[in-house]
Write a protein that holds these residues in place. Sequence first.
Motif, PDB file in Angstrom:
ATOM      1  N   ARG A   1     -27.063  25.356 -11.822  1.00 41.14           N
ATOM      2  CA  ARG A   1     -27.663  25.886 -10.588  1.00 41.14           C
ATOM      3  C   ARG A   1     -27.947  27.369 -10.783  1.00 41.14           C
ATOM      4  O   ARG A   1     -27.135  28.092 -11.349  1.00 41.14           O
ATOM      5  CB  ARG A   1     -26.707  25.721  -9.394  1.00 41.14           C
ATOM      6  CG  ARG A   1     -26.110  24.345  -9.207  1.00 41.14           C
ATOM      7  CD  ARG A   1     -27.098  23.302  -8.758  1.00 41.14           C
ATOM      8  NE  ARG A   1     -27.596  23.490  -7.421  1.00 41.14           N
ATOM      9  CZ  ARG A   1     -27.047  22.955  -6.334  1.00 41.14           C
ATOM     10  NH1 ARG A   1     -25.964  22.202  -6.420  1.00 41.14           N
ATOM     11  NH2 ARG A   1     -27.587  23.155  -5.156  1.00 41.14           N
ATOM     12  N   ARG A   2     -29.090  27.821 -10.299  1.00 41.25           N
ATOM     13  CA  ARG A   2     -29.432  29.240 -10.417  1.00 41.25           C
ATOM     14  C   ARG A   2     -28.855  29.987  -9.226  1.00 41.25           C
ATOM     15  O   ARG A   2     -29.191  29.707  -8.072  1.00 41.25           O
ATOM     16  CB  ARG A   2     -30.936  29.433 -10.447  1.00 41.25           C
ATOM     17  CG  ARG A   2     -31.308  30.902 -10.569  1.00 41.25           C
ATOM     18  CD  ARG A   2     -32.389  31.107 -11.560  1.00 41.25           C
ATOM     19  NE  ARG A   2     -32.605  32.525 -11.787  1.00 41.25           N
ATOM     20  CZ  ARG A   2     -33.795  33.069 -11.884  1.00 41.25           C
ATOM     21  NH1 ARG A   2     -34.872  32.321 -11.782  1.00 41.25           N
ATOM     22  NH2 ARG A   2     -33.918  34.345 -12.122  1.00 41.25           N
TER      23      ARG A   2
ATOM     24  N   ILE B   1     -28.730  30.121  -3.859  1.00 42.63           N
ATOM     25  CA  ILE B   1     -28.461  29.057  -4.821  1.00 42.63           C
ATOM     26  C   ILE B   1     -29.742  28.242  -4.901  1.00 42.63           C
ATOM     27  O   ILE B   1     -30.182  27.689  -3.895  1.00 42.63           O
ATOM     28  CB  ILE B   1     -27.279  28.173  -4.385  1.00 42.63           C
ATOM     29  CG1 ILE B   1     -25.996  29.005  -4.291  1.00 42.63           C
ATOM     30  CG2 ILE B   1     -27.099  26.999  -5.338  1.00 42.63           C
ATOM     31  CD1 ILE B   1     -24.798  28.234  -3.754  1.00 42.63           C
ATOM     32  N   ASP B   2     -30.338  28.202  -6.076  1.00 39.48           N
ATOM     33  CA  ASP B   2     -31.611  27.496  -6.281  1.00 39.48           C
ATOM     34  C   ASP B   2     -32.655  27.921  -5.249  1.00 39.48           C
ATOM     35  O   ASP B   2     -33.411  27.107  -4.741  1.00 39.48           O
ATOM     36  CB  ASP B   2     -31.418  25.979  -6.248  1.00 39.48           C
ATOM     37  CG  ASP B   2     -30.543  25.478  -7.395  1.00 39.48           C
ATOM     38  OD1 ASP B   2     -30.515  26.145  -8.453  1.00 39.48           O
ATOM     39  OD2 ASP B   2     -29.886  24.443  -7.231  1.00 39.48           O
TER      40      ASP B   2
ATOM     41  N   VAL C   1     -21.157  26.521  -5.516  1.00 39.90           N
ATOM     42  CA  VAL C   1     -21.759  25.556  -6.455  1.00 39.90           C
ATOM     43  C   VAL C   1     -20.749  24.457  -6.781  1.00 39.90           C
ATOM     44  O   VAL C   1     -21.079  23.272  -6.768  1.00 39.90           O
ATOM     45  CB  VAL C   1     -22.252  26.261  -7.733  1.00 39.90           C
ATOM     46  CG1 VAL C   1     -22.560  25.260  -8.839  1.00 39.90           C
ATOM     47  CG2 VAL C   1     -23.481  27.109  -7.433  1.00 39.90           C
TER      48      VAL C   1
ATOM     49  N   GLY D   1     -23.331  19.326  -6.931  1.00 42.02           N
ATOM     50  CA  GLY D   1     -24.682  18.856  -7.225  1.00 42.02           C
ATOM     51  C   GLY D   1     -25.556  18.637  -6.015  1.00 42.02           C
ATOM     52  O   GLY D   1     -26.777  18.473  -6.144  1.00 42.02           O
TER      53      GLY D   1
ATOM     54  N   PRO E   1     -27.809  19.543  -2.760  1.00 43.00           N
ATOM     55  CA  PRO E   1     -28.609  20.722  -2.469  1.00 43.00           C
ATOM     56  C   PRO E   1     -27.999  21.536  -1.335  1.00 43.00           C
ATOM     57  O   PRO E   1     -27.335  20.996  -0.453  1.00 43.00           O
ATOM     58  CB  PRO E   1     -29.961  20.146  -2.055  1.00 43.00           C
ATOM     59  CG  PRO E   1     -29.662  18.777  -1.574  1.00 43.00           C
ATOM     60  CD  PRO E   1     -28.462  18.309  -2.366  1.00 43.00           C
TER      61      PRO E   1
END
Length: 129
Positions: A55-56, A79-80, A115, A120, A122
Amino acid sequence: MSSITRRQALGVAAGAAGAVAGLALAGSAGAATPPADAPAALPEPAAFDEVYQGRRIIGGPAHGGHHGGHHGGGYSVTIDGEELHVMRNADGTWISVINHYEPVATPKAVARAAVRELQGAPLVPLALG
């Protein structure tokens, strides 16, 4: 001959105790301590941009945006690409809407904890309104 009542005696004793306490506080007021209501300046946390567990996560000073860093002390975390609402506590620790009861030391640590907690899934935008 005038006699003092119990109520009068207690009043005199309470007044004397208050005066002694006031003198003790006045004597310690000369110490070089900041007032109790003055917040200590906390250091600005470092910016980050990394991929953590696929995850970014990005964090840095907030520039306007939806809340303008309202609770994060001028700091934004995503996050993302989705905003993770973060808040800095008075003791300098950080929490988010994901891990509200688990304070951590830095915004990077709060993003990583979120995270892990998401496992995982969203990050869904927080509905305000």
